[in-house]
Motif scaffolding. Structure first.
Motif, PDB file in Angstrom:
ATOM      1  N   VAL A  97       0.856  -1.185   0.000  1.00 18.99           N
ATOM      2  CA  VAL A  97       0.000   0.000   0.000  1.00 18.99           C
ATOM      3  C   VAL A  97       0.892   1.236   0.000  1.00 18.99           C
ATOM      4  N   VAL A  98       0.701   2.102  -0.995  1.00 13.59           N
ATOM      5  CA  VAL A  98       1.477   3.330  -1.119  1.00 13.59           C
ATOM      6  C   VAL A  98       0.562   4.490  -0.725  1.00 13.59           C
ATOM      7  N   GLY A  99       0.925   5.202   0.372  1.00 14.19           N
ATOM      8  CA  GLY A  99       0.133   6.331   0.830  1.00 14.19           C
ATOM      9  C   GLY A  99       0.516   7.598   0.084  1.00 14.19           C
ATOM     10  N   LEU A 100      -0.445   8.258  -0.538  1.00 17.21           N
ATOM     11  CA  LEU A 100      -0.205   9.453  -1.337  1.00 17.21           C
ATOM     12  C   LEU A 100      -0.832  10.669  -0.674  1.00 17.21           C
ATOM     13  N   THR A 101      -0.161  11.793  -0.794  1.00 18.51           N
ATOM     14  CA  THR A 101      -0.699  13.056  -0.296  1.00 18.51           C
ATOM     15  C   THR A 101      -1.113  13.985  -1.428  1.00 18.51           C
ATOM     16  N   GLY A 102      -0.825  13.589  -2.663  1.00 14.80           N
ATOM     17  CA  GLY A 102      -1.077  14.465  -3.796  1.00 14.80           C
ATOM     18  C   GLY A 102       0.092  15.357  -4.126  1.00 14.80           C
ATOM     19  N   GLY A 103       1.183  15.251  -3.367  1.00 13.57           N
ATOM     20  CA  GLY A 103       2.371  16.055  -3.628  1.00 13.57           C
ATOM     21  C   GLY A 103       3.257  15.413  -4.682  1.00 13.57           C
ATOM     22  N   PRO A 104       4.277  16.132  -5.121  1.00 15.15           N
ATOM     23  CA  PRO A 104       5.152  15.619  -6.191  1.00 15.15           C
ATOM     24  C   PRO A 104       5.966  14.405  -5.785  1.00 15.15           C
ATOM     25  N   GLU A 105       6.080  14.130  -4.479  1.00 16.34           N
ATOM     26  CA  GLU A 105       6.863  12.962  -4.057  1.00 16.34           C
ATOM     27  C   GLU A 105       6.112  11.657  -4.319  1.00 16.34           C
ATOM     28  N   GLY A 106       4.822  11.743  -4.691  1.00 12.33           N
ATOM     29  CA  GLY A 106       4.022  10.540  -4.882  1.00 12.33           C
ATOM     30  C   GLY A 106       4.575   9.629  -5.953  1.00 12.33           C
ATOM     31  N   ARG A 107       5.120  10.196  -7.018  1.00 15.69           N
ATOM     32  CA  ARG A 107       5.658   9.354  -8.097  1.00 15.69           C
ATOM     33  C   ARG A 107       6.851   8.545  -7.614  1.00 15.69           C
ATOM     34  N   THR A 108       7.693   9.151  -6.764  1.00 18.62           N
ATOM     35  CA  THR A 108       8.831   8.405  -6.194  1.00 18.62           C
ATOM     36  C   THR A 108       8.337   7.245  -5.337  1.00 18.62           C
ATOM     37  N   LEU A 109       7.306   7.486  -4.546  1.00 24.73           N
ATOM     38  CA  LEU A 109       6.778   6.431  -3.679  1.00 24.73           C
ATOM     39  C   LEU A 109       6.163   5.295  -4.501  1.00 24.73           C
ATOM     40  N   ILE A 110       5.470   5.637  -5.560  1.00 28.11           N
ATOM     41  CA  ILE A 110       4.845   4.603  -6.394  1.00 28.11           C
ATOM     42  C   ILE A 110       5.905   3.713  -7.018  1.00 28.11           C
ATOM     43  N   ARG A 111       6.963   4.312  -7.542  1.00 26.77           N
ATOM     44  CA  ARG A 111       8.019   3.495  -8.154  1.00 26.77           C
ATOM     45  C   ARG A 111       8.713   2.626  -7.108  1.00 26.77           C
ATOM     46  N   ARG A 112       8.933   3.155  -5.887  1.00 31.46           N
ATOM     47  CA  ARG A 112       9.550   2.344  -4.839  1.00 31.46           C
ATOM     48  C   ARG A 112       8.625   1.178  -4.466  1.00 31.46           C
ATOM     49  N   GLY A 113       7.333   1.433  -4.364  1.00 31.51           N
ATOM     50  CA  GLY A 113       6.394   0.359  -4.075  1.00 31.51           C
ATOM     51  C   GLY A 113       6.380  -0.696  -5.158  1.00 31.51           C
ATOM     52  N   ALA A 114       6.471  -0.292  -6.422  1.00 32.62           N
ATOM     53  CA  ALA A 114       6.498  -1.264  -7.519  1.00 32.62           C
ATOM     54  C   ALA A 114       7.743  -2.133  -7.453  1.00 32.62           C
ATOM     55  N   ARG A 115       8.891  -1.522  -7.086  1.00 34.97           N
ATOM     56  CA  ARG A 115      10.119  -2.331  -6.968  1.00 34.97           C
ATOM     57  C   ARG A 115       9.996  -3.330  -5.817  1.00 34.97           C
ATOM     58  N   LEU A 116       9.383  -2.930  -4.717  1.00 37.52           N
ATOM     59  CA  LEU A 116       9.181  -3.866  -3.605  1.00 37.52           C
ATOM     60  C   LEU A 116       8.263  -5.017  -4.023  1.00 37.52           C
ATOM     61  N   ALA A 117       7.220  -4.711  -4.814  1.00 35.20           N
ATOM     62  CA  ALA A 117       6.290  -5.747  -5.245  1.00 35.20           C
ATOM     63  C   ALA A 117       6.960  -6.739  -6.182  1.00 35.20           C
ATOM     64  N   GLU A 118       7.904  -6.258  -7.004  1.00 33.10           N
ATOM     65  CA  GLU A 118       8.583  -7.160  -7.940  1.00 33.10           C
ATOM     66  C   GLU A 118       9.453  -8.180  -7.222  1.00 33.10           C
ATOM     67  N   LYS A 119       9.881  -7.877  -6.006  1.00 34.53           N
ATOM     68  CA  LYS A 119      10.761  -8.803  -5.289  1.00 34.53           C
ATOM     69  C   LYS A 119      10.005 -10.004  -4.729  1.00 34.53           C
ATOM     70  N   GLY A 120       8.691  -9.894  -4.570  1.00 39.76           N
ATOM     71  CA  GLY A 120       7.904 -10.996  -4.043  1.00 39.76           C
ATOM     72  C   GLY A 120       7.054 -11.620  -5.134  1.00 39.76           C
ATOM     73  N   ALA A 121       6.710 -12.894  -4.964  1.00 40.06           N
ATOM     74  CA  ALA A 121       5.901 -13.598  -5.945  1.00 40.06           C
ATOM     75  C   ALA A 121       4.475 -13.062  -5.904  1.00 40.06           C
ATOM     76  N   GLY A 122       3.973 -12.672  -7.063  1.00 45.57           N
ATOM     77  CA  GLY A 122       2.599 -12.192  -7.137  1.00 45.57           C
ATOM     78  C   GLY A 122       2.368 -10.904  -6.404  1.00 45.57           C
ATOM     79  N   GLY A 123       3.398 -10.043  -6.307  1.00 43.78           N
ATOM     80  CA  GLY A 123       3.245  -8.790  -5.588  1.00 43.78           C
ATOM     81  C   GLY A 123       2.236  -7.875  -6.248  1.00 43.78           C
ATOM     82  N   GLU A 124       1.572  -7.050  -5.440  1.00 47.39           N
ATOM     83  CA  GLU A 124       0.529  -6.159  -5.927  1.00 47.39           C
ATOM     84  C   GLU A 124       0.695  -4.802  -5.262  1.00 47.39           C
TER      85      GLU A 124
END
Length: 847
Positions: free
Chosen positions: A235-262
Motif C-alpha cells: 500500500v502506497v500512501g499518497l498526499t497528492g504532492g510531487p513525491e508521490g511518483r517516487t513512492l509509487i516506483r519504490r512500491g512497484a520495486r518492492l512488489a517485484e521482489k515478491g511472488a505475485g506482488g501487488e
C-alpha cells in the motif's frame, strides 16, 4: 430441492489431462458407492482416456441430423430421467447441434444442477468469454465456443489440471493428443512453447484470483482482522504532492521482489472536502500506478493514519510505503505526523517503509479550512467593520459614559458584525483592535497600555475569547451554509445527469456546453486515443478557448478510463468541483459510446436494408424477369425455326406473346429504376399546375380495355404536381387494382375536391387487405398474401407512394364498402401554397 454442486477441471490447453482427471475422480466416487454416470465424455481417440471409461455407466447419446450429417449429443432428458447423484459432462463450452433443447452445453449443465444432480465438467482457459481477446492476441485464433465467466466462478470447486509446455509438447509428439497427421501442424502453430506458456500463465492467474476472492470472503465472514501474508501487497500512501511518483516506483520495486506482488496506491481525502491535493498531480499518479500494473484508490477519512491502516488491513496488505514528511521542524508541535503515527500503530504484522525524497522538510503548510465564498464587496465591508469600525466606535463612546461593561458589549457586537460580513479574519482583526482600544480608552489607568485592576484584565481576555468564539461560530455556520448550498447544487446536477442517462436525451455537444456553463470555463473538449502511444483526437468540443490537443495542455483534465479525458480551459477548478466534473466526464463517455453505437446500428440497419433489397432484386431477376425472357426466347426461337411452317394466326400469336413479354419487362425495369431513384434521393419533381383530366386518362392506357372506369369531373380545381410522376403513380395503382379485381368487376378511378386538397381514389372489389397489413404493402418487394408468380416484384405501390410524397401528397389504403381495397391519393390543389413556383422545364418527362 437442493441445487447440485458443480466441479470443474480447468486446463490451459487441450491435452493436459482434464478428461482423464475427471474420469479418475468418477472412479474414486464409484469406489465410495456414489451413483455416477457418464452424461457425455469425448475421448478423441486417446487410448488412455478411452480405457478410463470402462467400468462407468454411460447414458446413451442422442443423435441429431444437421446438414446431411448425424451428430451425437448428450441426451439431457435421459440423464434427468436417470437422476444419478453425479453426472460427468465433458467440454462445458461446447455448442450444441441445432435442434437441441439448449444452444450451449453449460445450459444443459444448469438444468442438471437445478434438478439436484452434481456435475463434474471440464473447460480450457481459452474458452472463458472474458479472455477471448487475450487468447486471440496470443495464439492468433479466435475461440468460437465460449462459456460466461460467471458460470465457472459459481462452481463449487475449480481444480487446475496443470502441465508444463515441454511435457505437453512431448505428449503431442508421441501421438497421445492428436492423430499423427495433425501433430506437426499443431506443434508449429497453436502448441508453440510461447503460446502454451502464456496460456498456462492465464490459467494460473485466473485460479489465483479465484482463490484470493475466496480468501477475502472467508476473512470477511469470519471477521478476521489480522493480516495473512499469503502474498505481498504494497500500500502506497499518497498526499497528492510531487513525491508521490517516487513512492509509487519504490512500491512497484518492492512488489517485484515478491511472488505475485501487488501495488495499491491510496489517497485519503477529508470527508468535508475542504482540503484537497492537486487534482492534476493525482491524475498523473493514477496513470503512473496503473501503467506499473497497480491500482489507485480514493478513500474518505478525517483521521488519515486510521483510515490508511484500516484500508491496508482490509486489503490484507503486508507493507505500507510512506514518504518522509514535508513539514518544517516547527510544524511538529502540532503532532508527530502521519508517518510516525502509522509506524507506531501498524503492529507486528504490517511493515512500514519511510522513503526519503527531494521534497523532505520543504514545507507544505497545515490544512486550513476554506471559508465561505463571500463576494468581494462583503469582504471589503467586513474588513472595514473589523479595522475601521472599532476606532469609530471609540470616538462615539468618548462622547458618552456608558460604563466598561456596556462598552465591551458594543465592541463585541461590532466583532459579530465583522464576522457576518467578512468571515473569520475580519472578526479576529476587530477583536484585536477592540481589545487594544478598550485597554487604552476605558480601562484604568486611561490612555495607557497598562491595566491597574486585575478584574479588567479578566474582562478584556473574556472579551477577546468571546469575540473569537463568536466569530468562529459565525464563520463555521457560513461555511456550512455554503457547503449545504453546494451539495444541493451538486445533487441537482447529478439528478440532471441521471435523468439524461435514463432518457438518453442529451447529445455530446449539449452536454459539453452544459459542463462549460456550469463551471464557467472557456471551452470543454472530450479527448480520446486508441492506445497508450497513439495521438489524442478530439471527439467533441465547445467554447472559444484555445484548442487543446492533449489533456496536459488543459487547465483541468479528468481522465475517463485509460484512453479518454475531459479537458477544460479557463481556470483551475478547486478539488470539490472535480467530484461533479467526474460525473460529467463519465456521462460524456457514455453519450459518446451511445452515439457511436447508434451510428453503427444505423449503418447496420442500412446495410441490412440494402441486403434485403438486393436479395429481393436477385429474386426478382431470378423469377419475374426470367419468365418473360423465357417466353420471348421461346417465341423468337419458334419463329426462326425452319422445320415448322407457321400459319399467320400462329405467327401473330407468337408475336403478341413477344410484345406482352417485352411490355412486362419494360414495366418491371421501370419500377426498379424508379425505386432506385427514390432510395437514392435523386427524384426532384418539377411542380406545375395542371388539370387531372389531362393526366389520369393517360395512366389507364396500360390496362385492358373495360377493366377500369373513370370519373374525373371537369369542375375540379387544378393540382400542383409533376405530371410525369403523377401519371406513373396512378398507372401503378390502377394496374395493381386490376390485377386483384375479380372478372366482371372493373376498377373505378374517381376524383373529388376537399378544401385545399384533391383526392384521387382507385377502387377495386378484390379480396382486400387486413388493417395490420395496409402499411406493409407499401414497402418495397412486398406482395400481400398468396400473390401468384408473375404478379410483379412488389414495387408498384412503393413507387406510387414515393412519387406521391415527393410531390407533397400522400397515399393510403382504405377498405372499400362492401369489400375490396381503395387507394386514396391526396394531392395539393393549385394555389394552396403561394410559395410554389411553376417549373422551369414544362416538357420534362418523369421516367
Amino acid at each position: 430441492m437442493a441445487r447440485g454442486k458443480l466441479r470443474i477441471h480447468l486446463g490451459a490447453a487441450p491435452g493436459v489431462g482434464k478428461t482423464y482427471a475427471m474420469l479418475s475422480e468418477a472412479h474414486r466416487r464409484v469406489g465410495r458407492g456414489t451413483d455416477c454416470v457418464v452424461g457425455f465424455v469425448e475421448h478423441h481417440g486417446r487410448p488412455r482416456t478411452e480405457v478410463m471409461l470402462h467400468g462407468l455407466e454411460q447414458v446413451p447419446r442422442r443423435e441429431l441430423e444437421y446438414r446431411g450429417g448425424v451428430f451425437p449429443e448428450m441426451d439431457l432428458d435421459a440423464v434427468l430421467a436417470r437422476r444419478p447423484q453425479v453426472a460427468l459432462v465433458d467440454e462445458l463450452a461446447h455448442t450444441n447441434v441445432p435442434g437441441s433443447r439448449n444452444a450451449k452445453r453449460w445450459q444443459d449443465v444448469e438444468e442438471l444442477l437445478a434438478a439436484g444432480i452434481d456435475v463434474v465438467s471440464t473447460v480450457n482457459i481459452q474458452h472463458l468469454e472474458s479472455l477471448g481477446d487475450v487468447v486471440e492476441s496470443i495464439t492468433g485464433v479466435r475461440q468460437q465456443e465460449t462459456v460466461p465467466d460467471e458460470v465457472v466462478r459459481r462452481a463449487d470447486q475449480v481444480e487446475l489440471v496443470d502441465m508444463t509446455p515441454e511435457a505437453l509438447r512431448r505428449r503431442m509428439a508421441h501421438g497421445n493428443i492428436y492423430q499423427p497427421d495433425k501433430v506437426d501442424a499443431a506443434l508449429s502453430n497453436y502448441f508453440r512453447p510461447g503460446n502454451l506458456t502464456a496460456l498456462r500463465e492465464l490459467a494460473l492467474l485466473w485460479v489465483a484470483d479465484r482463490v484470493d476472492a475466496h480468501l477475502t470472503q472467508y476473512r470477511s465472514e469470519h471477521r478476521v482482522s489480522a493480516i495473512w501474508g499469503s502474498r505481498e501487497r504494497i500500500v502506497v500512501g499518497l498526499t497528492g504532492g510531487p513525491e508521490g511518483r517516487t513512492l509509487i516506483r519504490r512500491g512497484a520495486r518492492l512488489a517485484e521482489k515478491g511472488a505475485g506482488g501487488e501495488v495499491l496506491a491510496v489517497y485519503i481525502a477529508r470527508s468535508d472536502g475542504l482540503t484537497s491535493a492537486s487534482p492534476k498531480e493525482l491524475a498523473l499518479q493514477r496513470t503512473l500506478v496503473e501503467d506499473l500494473g497497480g491500482t489507485f484508490h480514493h478513500v474518505v477519512g478525517d483521521d488519515i493514519p486510521a483510515a490508511l491502516l484500516a484500508f491496508a488491513r482490509g486489503a490484507n496488505a503486508t507493507q505500507i510505503v510512506l514518504g518522509s514528511s514535508r513539514r518544517k521542524a516547527w510544524q511538529y508541535v502540532f503532532g508527530p505526523g502521519v508517518g510516525a503515527t502509522v509506524a507506531r500503530e501498524s503492529g507486528p504484522d504490517l511493515d512500514v517503509h519511510i522513503v526519503t525524497h527531494d521534497e523532505v522538510a520543504k514545507g507544505r503548510g497545515l490544512p486550513v479550512a476554506r471559508g465561505a465564498r463571500l463576494g468581494r464587496s462583503r469582504r471589503v465591508w467586513g474588513w472595514i467593520a473589523g479595522v475601521a469600525g472599532p476606532p469609530l466606535l471609540a470616538v462615539l463612546l468618548n462622547t458618552v459614559d456608558l460604563g466598561l461593561a456596556n462598552d465591551m458589549l458594543l465592541f463585541l457586537a461590532l466583532t459579530v458584525a465583522a464576522a457576518l460580513l467578512g468571515g473569520l479574519l475580519p472578526a479576529l482583526a476587530s477583536a484585536a483592535v477592540g481589545s487594544l482600544l478598550l485597554n487604552y480608552f476605558y480601562t484604568p489607568p486611561l490612555h495607557r497600555w497598562t491595566i491597574a485592576d486585575p478584574k479588567n484584565i479578566v474582562a478584556i481576555v473574556i472579551f477577546v475569547a468571546v469575540g473569537v468564539a463568536v466569530a468562529s461560530v459565525v464563520d463555521l455556520a457560513a461555511r456550512r451554509t455554503h457547503q449545504a448550498a453546494r451539495l444541493r447544487a451538486e445533487s441537482e446536477i447529478l439528478a440532471f445527469l441521471a435523468g439524461n442517462v435514463l432518457r438518453g436525451e442529451t447529445g455530446l455537444e449539449d452536454l459539453l456546453e452544459r459542463v462549460r456553463e456550469t463551471f464557467g470555463m472557456e471551452s470543454a473538449a472530450l479527448l480520446e486515443r486508441a492506445g497508450d502511444v497513439e495521438p489524442w483526437t478530439c471527439a467533441g468540443r465547445v467554447g472559444r478557448g484555445r484548442p487543446v490537443e492533449r489533456p496536459d495542455q488543459a487547465d483541468v483534465d479528468i481522465p475517463v478510463g485509460d484512453h479518454m479525458a475531459l479537458a477544460l480551459t479557463g481556470r483551475v477548478l478547486p478539488a470539490e468541483d472535480r467530484r461533479v466534473l467526474a460525473a460529467f466526464a463519465a456521462q460524456a463517455a457514455v453519450v459518446l459510446d451511445r452515439r457511436r453505437l447508434q451510428e453503427e446500428a444505423d449503418r447496420a440497419r442500412t446495410l441490412a436494408e440494402g441486403n434485403r433489397i438486393r436479395t429481393a432484386l436477385l429474386a426478382a431477376v431470378s423469377h419475374d424477369l426470367r419468365t418473360p425472357l423465357a417466353g420471348i426466347k421461346a417465341a423468337v426461337t419458334s419463329l426462326r425455326s425452319e422445320d415448322v411452317e407457321w400459319s399467320e394466326e400462329d405467327r401473330a400469336e407468337l408475336l403478341e406473346g413477344i410484345e406482352e413479354g417485352a411490355d412486362r419487362l419494360d414495366h418491371l425495369v421501370g419500377n426498379l429504376l424508379d425505386m432506385s431513384r427514390l432510395q437514392t434521393g435523386t427524384v426532384t419533381p418539377l411542380i406545375r399546375e395542371i388539370d387531372l383530366d389531362e393526366v389520369v386518362p393517360m395512366a389507364l392506357g396500360g390496362v385492358p380495355e373495360g377493366s377500369a372506369g373513370l370519373d374525373v369531373p371537369e369542375t375540379l380545381p387544378m393540382v400542383a404536381v409533376d405530371p410525369g410522376l403523377l401519371e406513373r403513380a396512378v398507372a401503378n395503382l390502377v394496374e395493381n387494382a386490376v390485377k386483384y379485381s375479380p372478372p366482371g368487376a372493373p376498377v373505378l378511378v374517381a376524383a373529388s375536391a376537399l378544401a385545399d386538397r384533391v383526392e384521387v381514389r382507385v377502387v377495386d372489389r378484390g379480396p382486400g387487405v387486413p388493417d395490420e397489413a395496409k402499411e406493409r404493402i407499401f414497402e418495397p418487394f412486398q406482395r400481400h398474401g398468396d400473390a401468384p408468380r408473375g404478379a410483379g416484384v412488389g414495387l408498384g405501390l412503393a413507387v406510387a407512394r414515393g412519387f406521391a410524397e415527393a410531390m407533397g401528397g400522400t397515399l393510403n389504403a382504405e377498405d372499400t364498402p362492401g369489400g375490396g381495397l381503395t387507394m386514396v391519393l391526396t394531392l395539393r390543389a393549385a394555389g394552396a401554397r403561394p410559395e410554389l413556383q411553376p417549373a422551369a422545364e414544362p416538357e420534362r418527362q418523369a421516367s
